[in-house]
Design a protein around this motif. Structure first.
Motif, PDB file in Angstrom:
ATOM      1  N   ILE A   9       0.849  -1.181   0.000  1.00  0.00           N
ATOM      2  CA  ILE A   9       0.000   0.000   0.000  1.00  0.00           C
ATOM      3  C   ILE A   9       0.890   1.239   0.000  1.00  0.00           C
ATOM      4  N   SER A  10       0.357   2.293  -0.579  1.00  0.00           N
ATOM      5  CA  SER A  10       1.131   3.517  -0.707  1.00  0.00           C
ATOM      6  C   SER A  10       0.857   4.426   0.485  1.00  0.00           C
ATOM      7  N   TYR A  11       1.808   5.317   0.759  1.00  0.00           N
ATOM      8  CA  TYR A  11       1.599   6.310   1.825  1.00  0.00           C
ATOM      9  C   TYR A  11       0.341   7.135   1.568  1.00  0.00           C
ATOM     10  N   ARG A  12      -0.055   7.204   0.270  1.00  0.00           N
ATOM     11  CA  ARG A  12      -1.254   7.992  -0.070  1.00  0.00           C
ATOM     12  C   ARG A  12      -2.537   7.355   0.472  1.00  0.00           C
ATOM     13  N   GLN A  13      -2.478   6.027   0.745  1.00  0.00           N
ATOM     14  CA  GLN A  13      -3.695   5.335   1.234  1.00  0.00           C
ATOM     15  C   GLN A  13      -3.848   5.445   2.755  1.00  0.00           C
ATOM     16  N   LEU A  14      -2.857   6.034   3.411  1.00  0.00           N
ATOM     17  CA  LEU A  14      -2.902   6.141   4.865  1.00  0.00           C
ATOM     18  C   LEU A  14      -3.291   7.570   5.263  1.00  0.00           C
ATOM     19  N   PRO A  15      -3.921   7.791   6.397  1.00  0.00           N
ATOM     20  CA  PRO A  15      -4.250   6.797   7.429  1.00  0.00           C
ATOM     21  C   PRO A  15      -5.409   5.887   7.039  1.00  0.00           C
ATOM     22  N   LEU A  16      -5.362   4.716   7.631  1.00  0.00           N
ATOM     23  CA  LEU A  16      -6.415   3.729   7.444  1.00  0.00           C
ATOM     24  C   LEU A  16      -6.943   3.379   8.838  1.00  0.00           C
ATOM     25  N   ARG A  17      -8.245   3.455   9.000  1.00  0.00           N
ATOM     26  CA  ARG A  17      -8.840   3.119  10.301  1.00  0.00           C
ATOM     27  C   ARG A  17      -9.924   2.070  10.074  1.00  0.00           C
ATOM     28  N   LEU A  18      -9.655   0.857  10.541  1.00  0.00           N
ATOM     29  CA  LEU A  18     -10.560  -0.278  10.309  1.00  0.00           C
ATOM     30  C   LEU A  18     -11.112  -0.767  11.637  1.00  0.00           C
ATOM     31  N   MET A  23     -11.022  -1.281  16.982  1.00  0.00           N
ATOM     32  CA  MET A  23     -10.566  -0.515  15.825  1.00  0.00           C
ATOM     33  C   MET A  23      -9.045  -0.517  15.810  1.00  0.00           C
ATOM     34  N   TYR A  24      -8.493  -0.487  14.601  1.00  0.00           N
ATOM     35  CA  TYR A  24      -7.038  -0.457  14.426  1.00  0.00           C
ATOM     36  C   TYR A  24      -6.709   0.660  13.448  1.00  0.00           C
ATOM     37  N   SER A  25      -5.734   1.494  13.815  1.00  0.00           N
ATOM     38  CA  SER A  25      -5.354   2.576  12.906  1.00  0.00           C
ATOM     39  C   SER A  25      -3.946   2.328  12.366  1.00  0.00           C
ATOM     40  N   PHE A  26      -3.737   2.715  11.110  1.00  0.00           N
ATOM     41  CA  PHE A  26      -2.441   2.518  10.433  1.00  0.00           C
ATOM     42  C   PHE A  26      -2.010   3.846   9.847  1.00  0.00           C
ATOM     43  N   ASP A  27      -0.806   4.291  10.215  1.00  0.00           N
ATOM     44  CA  ASP A  27      -0.321   5.595   9.792  1.00  0.00           C
ATOM     45  C   ASP A  27       1.119   5.517   9.308  1.00  0.00           C
ATOM     46  N   PHE A  82       4.294  -0.009   4.255  1.00  0.00           N
ATOM     47  CA  PHE A  82       3.714   0.795   3.166  1.00  0.00           C
ATOM     48  C   PHE A  82       4.882   1.343   2.365  1.00  0.00           C
ATOM     49  N   LEU A  83       4.615   1.808   1.159  1.00  0.00           N
ATOM     50  CA  LEU A  83       5.689   2.402   0.350  1.00  0.00           C
ATOM     51  C   LEU A  83       5.721   3.902   0.629  1.00  0.00           C
ATOM     52  N   ASN A  84       6.872   4.377   1.130  1.00  0.00           N
ATOM     53  CA  ASN A  84       6.974   5.792   1.491  1.00  0.00           C
ATOM     54  C   ASN A  84       7.182   6.662   0.251  1.00  0.00           C
ATOM     55  N   SER A  89       9.649   7.821  -1.146  1.00  0.00           N
ATOM     56  CA  SER A  89      10.719   7.420  -2.057  1.00  0.00           C
ATOM     57  C   SER A  89      10.489   6.014  -2.609  1.00  0.00           C
ATOM     58  N   GLY A  90       9.288   5.470  -2.342  1.00  0.00           N
ATOM     59  CA  GLY A  90       8.977   4.145  -2.889  1.00  0.00           C
ATOM     60  C   GLY A  90       9.601   2.996  -2.106  1.00  0.00           C
ATOM     61  N   LYS A  91      10.125   3.285  -0.912  1.00  0.00           N
ATOM     62  CA  LYS A  91      10.751   2.239  -0.078  1.00  0.00           C
ATOM     63  C   LYS A  91       9.752   1.727   0.958  1.00  0.00           C
ATOM     64  N   PRO A  92       9.768   0.389   1.233  1.00  0.00           N
ATOM     65  CA  PRO A  92       8.849  -0.122   2.261  1.00  0.00           C
ATOM     66  C   PRO A  92       9.257   0.328   3.671  1.00  0.00           C
ATOM     67  N   GLN A  93       8.272   0.650   4.456  1.00  0.00           N
ATOM     68  CA  GLN A  93       8.501   1.167   5.806  1.00  0.00           C
ATOM     69  C   GLN A  93       7.363   0.649   6.689  1.00  0.00           C
ATOM     70  N   SER A  94       7.662   0.299   7.947  1.00  0.00           N
ATOM     71  CA  SER A  94       6.625  -0.259   8.834  1.00  0.00           C
ATOM     72  C   SER A  94       5.520   0.760   9.101  1.00  0.00           C
ATOM     73  N   VAL A  95       4.275   0.303   9.080  1.00  0.00           N
ATOM     74  CA  VAL A  95       3.172   1.204   9.448  1.00  0.00           C
ATOM     75  C   VAL A  95       3.173   1.401  10.964  1.00  0.00           C
ATOM     76  N   ILE A  96       2.698   2.558  11.381  1.00  0.00           N
ATOM     77  CA  ILE A  96       2.596   2.859  12.812  1.00  0.00           C
ATOM     78  C   ILE A  96       1.128   2.681  13.215  1.00  0.00           C
ATOM     79  N   MET A  97       0.921   1.863  14.250  1.00  0.00           N
ATOM     80  CA  MET A  97      -0.454   1.433  14.566  1.00  0.00           C
ATOM     81  C   MET A  97      -0.990   1.973  15.882  1.00  0.00           C
TER      82      MET A  97
END
Ligand SMILES: [Zn+2]
Length: 458
Positions: free
Chosen positions: A131-140, A168-172, A284-286, A288-296
């Motif tokens: 998932i791209s940084y553009r899709q965050l935050p995600l709250r499910l 609920m879980y949030s991803f940022d 998520f892809l930051n 620069s297009g590099k994967p980085q852990s989401v913050i929950m």
């Protein structure tokens, strides 16, 4: 419209002199719920919810959902069974696992009947295409049963082995935006608990088995509570005893009037950081297009517990009392007894009320006690024990020549004799009050009295 004669409400009838084998400790509201046929004990620590209580539960679920959606939440459903392997990866099977229900499938693979879903939802995200940084935050969020093999289940729905939770879980993308998610959800919680009108306290909490950096608990203050809180009698400020290690003065108003009170934890919020996302590989892809852990973050509300604890706070030994938005019905209407001398003329008024009250509060919110073979007194007693906010009785006084009167009984004991239009006005006021609560218009004049309900934060 709902008819009392059709309601499935299996009241507990204990024969006189019977020896009651009490398998678990019940609080006063839980005893009423069981005696009145609103809940039934399934096995030790599990409960069957009967139609009247289910109405209340459904109302709370709707209210919680509307608040979660206001906080940007999207609803999902995850399986109850979570592979144990996921919990191995996060290290949560290394501690005390005696409260977990573990099952194996026919191939020998082990699952948890989930007590919570951090691992499951993080793994879901980890196995989704990047998932791209553009899709965050995600709250499910989801609302479903959770399981905990309590050594001592007690107080009915308040501490059961199977219970209903909203989680609920949030991803940022960062700690900073994760804090924004945390604030948004906290705001939704504050609004929800104000809507319920039960005084609550919000305290800074230890992060415990969840891990993470920031956490708050929401409590109802009740003698049956299992948590120890320190509360200031001057300003209402409260803290968790685990966190607030015996201060001499209130950190909010400096008063020395600090009291230990018991709290029932009804909700909990945590900022988790990457405690789950890193071991489970949720990235998520930051930019620069590099994967980085989401913050929950994760945010729970004990749905069945909120109802049980709210009833415990409000009810007396004799009568249930519900938060207005959770009462199974708004109005109960009791008509004349079969064969009484007032029956026919009173039934004309009864029918008029069925129509006009139904229009004011909505037909689904009106319970018509149509069991005319029972005396008014017997039906009224039951209505009061069930805790309907308003009970209207069409009895002998309703057909008086000069100034006919209806009896209006309020939950909690008050009674008025009113004419038809005054009665309808009360029903309208009740509906308006509910509407205001739903819109989040909290009465300012209640501010002082309900100062606790705003919540106090360490
Ligand atoms: Zn204080």
């Amino acid at each position: 419209m709902n008819k009392a004669s059709r309601l499935f409400c299996p009241a507990l009838i204990t024969p006189k002199n019977a020896v009651v084998k009490q398998t678990e400790q019940l609080s006063r509201s839980q005893k009423l719920l069981t005696d009145l046929g609103l809940i039934k004990s399934g096995s030790n620590g599990t409960y069957q919810i009967m139609p009247i209580a289910q109405r209340s539960l459904d109302k709370l679920i709707d209210l919680v959902q509307s608040n979660m959606q206001l906080a940007g939440g999207q609803k999902i459903s995850l399986p109850i069974l979570t592979p144990s392997a996921l919990w191995k990866k996060t290290g949560r099977l290394e501690g005390d696992i005696s409260e977990f229900y573990m099952v194996r499938d026919r191939s020998g693979k082990q699952f948890l009947m989930s007590p919570t879903h951090e691992e499951a939802i993080t793994a879901m995200l980890a196995t989704t295409s990047p998932i791209s940084y553009r899709q965050l935050p995600l709250r499910l969020y989801q609302i479903g049963p959770k399981f905990r093999d309590e050594l001592k289940s007690r107080f009915g729905l308040m501490r059961a082995k199977e219970f209903l939770m909203k989680d609920m879980y949030s991803f940022d993308v960062s700690e900073e935006t994760a804090r924004e998610s945390y604030s948004a959800v906290s705001e939704a919680y504050d609004r929800l608990f104000q809507q319920l009108e039960v005084p609550f306290v919000k305290v800074n909490a230890a992060t415990g088995m969840m891990g993470g950096s920031l956490s708050h608990e929401y409590h109802y203050v009740s003698t049956v509570g299992e948590d120890s809180l320190v509360q200031c009698t001057s300003c209402g400020f409260a803290g968790n005893s685990e966190v607030l290690t015996t201060p001499e003065n209130c950190p909010s108003c400096q008063s020395s009037n600090l009291n230990e009170v018991r709290g029932v934890e009804i909700a909990h919020t945590f900022l988790l950081g990457d405690k789950y996302s890193t071991p489970l590989g949720a990235t998520f892809l930051n930019t620069s297009g590099k994967p980085q852990s989401v913050i929950m973050g994760c945010y729970g509300i004990g749905i069945t517990r909120v109802i049980a604890a709210a009833l415990e706070v409000f009810s007396s030994e004799q009568e249930l009392q519900w938060p207005k938005l959770l009462a199974p019905f708004d109005v109960c209407l009791i008509g004349p007894k079969q064969g009484s001398k007032e029956q026919q003329p009173a039934e004309v008024i009864e029918n008029e009320l069925l129509n006009s009250v139904g229009q004011l509060c909505g037909p689904q919110e009106l319970l018509h006690d149509d069991r005319k073979d029972l005396t008014i007194g017997k039906r009224l007693l039951e209505a009061k024990r069930l805790g309907h906010p308003l009970t209207i009785v069409v009895g002998g006084k309703a057909i008086q020549q000069d100034s006919p009167k209806l009896e209006v009984h309020f939950n909690g004991g008050d009674k008025l004799e009113l004419d038809l239009s005054e009665t309808l006005k009360l029903v309208a006021e009740h509906s308006r009050h509910k509407k205001d609560l739903l819109l989040g218009n909290f009465k300012k004049e209640d501010g002082a009295k309900k100062s606790q309900a705003v919540g106090h934060q360490l």
